[in-house]
Design a protein around this motif. Structure first.
Motif, PDB file in Angstrom:
ATOM      1  N   ALA A 100       0.564  -1.261  -0.310  1.00  0.00           N
ATOM      2  CA  ALA A 100      -0.271   0.099  -0.310  1.00  0.00           C
ATOM      3  C   ALA A 100       0.493   1.615   0.199  1.00  0.00           C
ATOM      4  O   ALA A 100       0.682   1.883  -0.762  1.00  0.00           O
ATOM      5  CB  ALA A 100      -1.089   0.032   1.392  1.00  0.00           C
ATOM      6  N   GLU A 101       1.899   0.629   0.463  1.00  0.00           N
ATOM      7  CA  GLU A 101       2.551   2.707   0.342  1.00  0.00           C
ATOM      8  C   GLU A 101       3.110   2.896  -0.578  1.00  0.00           C
ATOM      9  O   GLU A 101       3.506   3.462  -0.669  1.00  0.00           O
ATOM     10  CB  GLU A 101       3.835   2.075   2.249  1.00  0.00           C
ATOM     11  CG  GLU A 101       4.001   1.708   3.425  1.00  0.00           C
ATOM     12  CD  GLU A 101       4.508   1.945   4.268  1.00  0.00           C
ATOM     13  OE1 GLU A 101       4.082   1.740   5.559  1.00  0.00           O
ATOM     14  OE2 GLU A 101       5.672   1.282   3.838  1.00  0.00           O
ATOM     15  N   HIS A 102       4.146   1.586  -1.255  1.00  0.00           N
ATOM     16  CA  HIS A 102       4.488   1.847  -2.462  1.00  0.00           C
ATOM     17  C   HIS A 102       3.104   2.177  -4.099  1.00  0.00           C
ATOM     18  O   HIS A 102       3.690   1.554  -5.121  1.00  0.00           O
ATOM     19  CB  HIS A 102       5.132   0.906  -3.247  1.00  0.00           C
ATOM     20  CG  HIS A 102       6.553   0.734  -2.472  1.00  0.00           C
ATOM     21  ND1 HIS A 102       7.397  -0.129  -2.013  1.00  0.00           N
ATOM     22  CD2 HIS A 102       6.533   1.647  -1.297  1.00  0.00           C
ATOM     23  CE1 HIS A 102       8.508   0.094  -1.504  1.00  0.00           C
ATOM     24  NE2 HIS A 102       8.160   1.044  -0.831  1.00  0.00           N
ATOM     25  N   GLY A 103       1.766   1.892  -3.520  1.00  0.00           N
ATOM     26  CA  GLY A 103       0.714   2.839  -4.334  1.00  0.00           C
ATOM     27  C   GLY A 103       0.385   1.380  -5.408  1.00  0.00           C
ATOM     28  O   GLY A 103      -0.627   1.704  -6.089  1.00  0.00           O
ATOM     29  N   PHE A 104       0.553  -0.470  -4.481  1.00  0.00           N
ATOM     30  CA  PHE A 104      -0.032  -1.435  -5.251  1.00  0.00           C
ATOM     31  C   PHE A 104      -1.411  -1.812  -4.237  1.00  0.00           C
ATOM     32  O   PHE A 104      -1.289  -2.582  -3.608  1.00  0.00           O
ATOM     33  CB  PHE A 104       1.095  -2.757  -5.140  1.00  0.00           C
ATOM     34  CG  PHE A 104       1.689  -2.310  -5.880  1.00  0.00           C
ATOM     35  CD1 PHE A 104       1.825  -2.919  -7.503  1.00  0.00           C
ATOM     36  CD2 PHE A 104       3.307  -1.590  -5.553  1.00  0.00           C
ATOM     37  CE1 PHE A 104       3.774  -2.638  -7.941  1.00  0.00           C
ATOM     38  CE2 PHE A 104       4.719  -1.429  -6.398  1.00  0.00           C
ATOM     39  CZ  PHE A 104       4.458  -2.067  -7.491  1.00  0.00           C
ATOM     40  N   GLY A 105      -2.483  -1.209  -4.746  1.00  0.00           N
ATOM     41  CA  GLY A 105      -3.578  -1.370  -4.412  1.00  0.00           C
ATOM     42  C   GLY A 105      -4.629  -1.024  -4.997  1.00  0.00           C
ATOM     43  O   GLY A 105      -4.862  -0.320  -5.871  1.00  0.00           O
TER      44      GLY A 105
END
Length: 275
Positions: A100-105
């Motif tokens: 989530a922190e890396h934008g995968f979601g």
């Protein structure tokens, strides 16, 4: 018959949005929509990176691919298995937070992040392949049960598996922890008399398998996962591996795990490599 390979020139300097659109163009040019059917549970296999590590394909670069799958009315989910080594990808909770922190979601890609191998990496299905090394391989449950796969890999070097891209992403990256251990089982690492006892190998060992005394470092073979990080970091060349047959066995085993991950998905998978 060899598969067709489609290429497009891209550079990080162009920016993530441009790269995303170029990946979308490849998807359309290759006719990859034929690999996916309406209501497919489609695994988008990625590597979400590590803290402070930039050697992964960032989420915005694959947004166009996610949108293509949504336009086909599939049910895509972005996914990756947990790791053998201790870190933020070692269990599903920490892994999901990192993703989530890396934008995968949902927020970054419009599709959910779902861990395929359960909370601790043990949720798996045994897939019969009757290979040269393995009669069956252990594949992450949700990878085994999904109907189609879109794989996103980056081309990189690895001390044991050689040049890793799609084959490593699917073979190692779709295996449960049981499957990963089976692939690493053939490698044995030892520390020789050239060791200076500097402690660098212990610092970077992801399995906490190395101890130091006044003379040199020692590897606990019961803890060692055969990843080769100690060899990569050693400055004195003291770490030795039984390369020969053992490395060949690992690479064959990884290929067999990739075969198992794709079993039943013939013509239902597309593979994107970023070089």
């Amino acid at each position: 018959m060899a598969s067709k390979v489609y290429l497009i020139r891209a550079s990080r300097d162009e920016g993530e949005d441009v790269i995303s659109e170029k990946a979308r163009a490849l998807f359309r040019a290759g006719g990859f929509s034929d690999c996916f059917k309406e209501n497919d549970l489609t695994a988008v296999k990625v590597h979400v990176g590590e803290d402070g590590n930039t050697t992964y394909i960032t989420a915005p670069c694959i947004k166009g691919l996610a949108e293509e799958l949504l336009a086909l009315n599939t049910k895509p989910f972005v996914t990756d298995t947990t790791t053998l080594y201790v870190g933020r990808r070692h269990n599903a909770v920490d892994h999901a937070i990192l993703a989530a922190e890396h934008g995968f979601g949902l927020e970054g890609l419009g599709i959910p992040w779902i861990p395929p191998d359960g909370l601790s990496g043990s949720s798996a299905e045994a897939v019969e392949i009757n290979g040269e090394i393995n009669k069956e391989v252990f594949i992450a449950h949700s990878i085994s049960r999904c109907q189609s796969i879109l794989s996103v890999a980056h081309f990189t070097g690895h001390v044991a598996s050689g040049l890793g891209a799609t084959l490593k992403t699917i073979g190692m990256g779709c295996a449960s922890k049981h499957g990963k251990m089976a692939q690493h089982a053939a490698l044995t690492l030892e520390i020789g008399d050239d060791c200076t006892s500097c402690g660098l190998c212990r610092e970077y060992c992801p399995a906490d398998a190395i101890t130091l005394d006044e003379v040199r470092a020692h590897i606990d073979q019961d803890k060692c996962i055969g990843c080769g990080e100690c060899m990569a970091m050693c400055r004195s060349g003291a770490v030795r591996c039984n390369w020969g047959q053992e490395t060949e066995v690992m690479q064959k085993s990884m290929a067999e795990h990739a075969f198992g991950a794709l079993k039943g998905k013939e013509d239902r998978a597309a593979f994107f490599n970023f070089v």
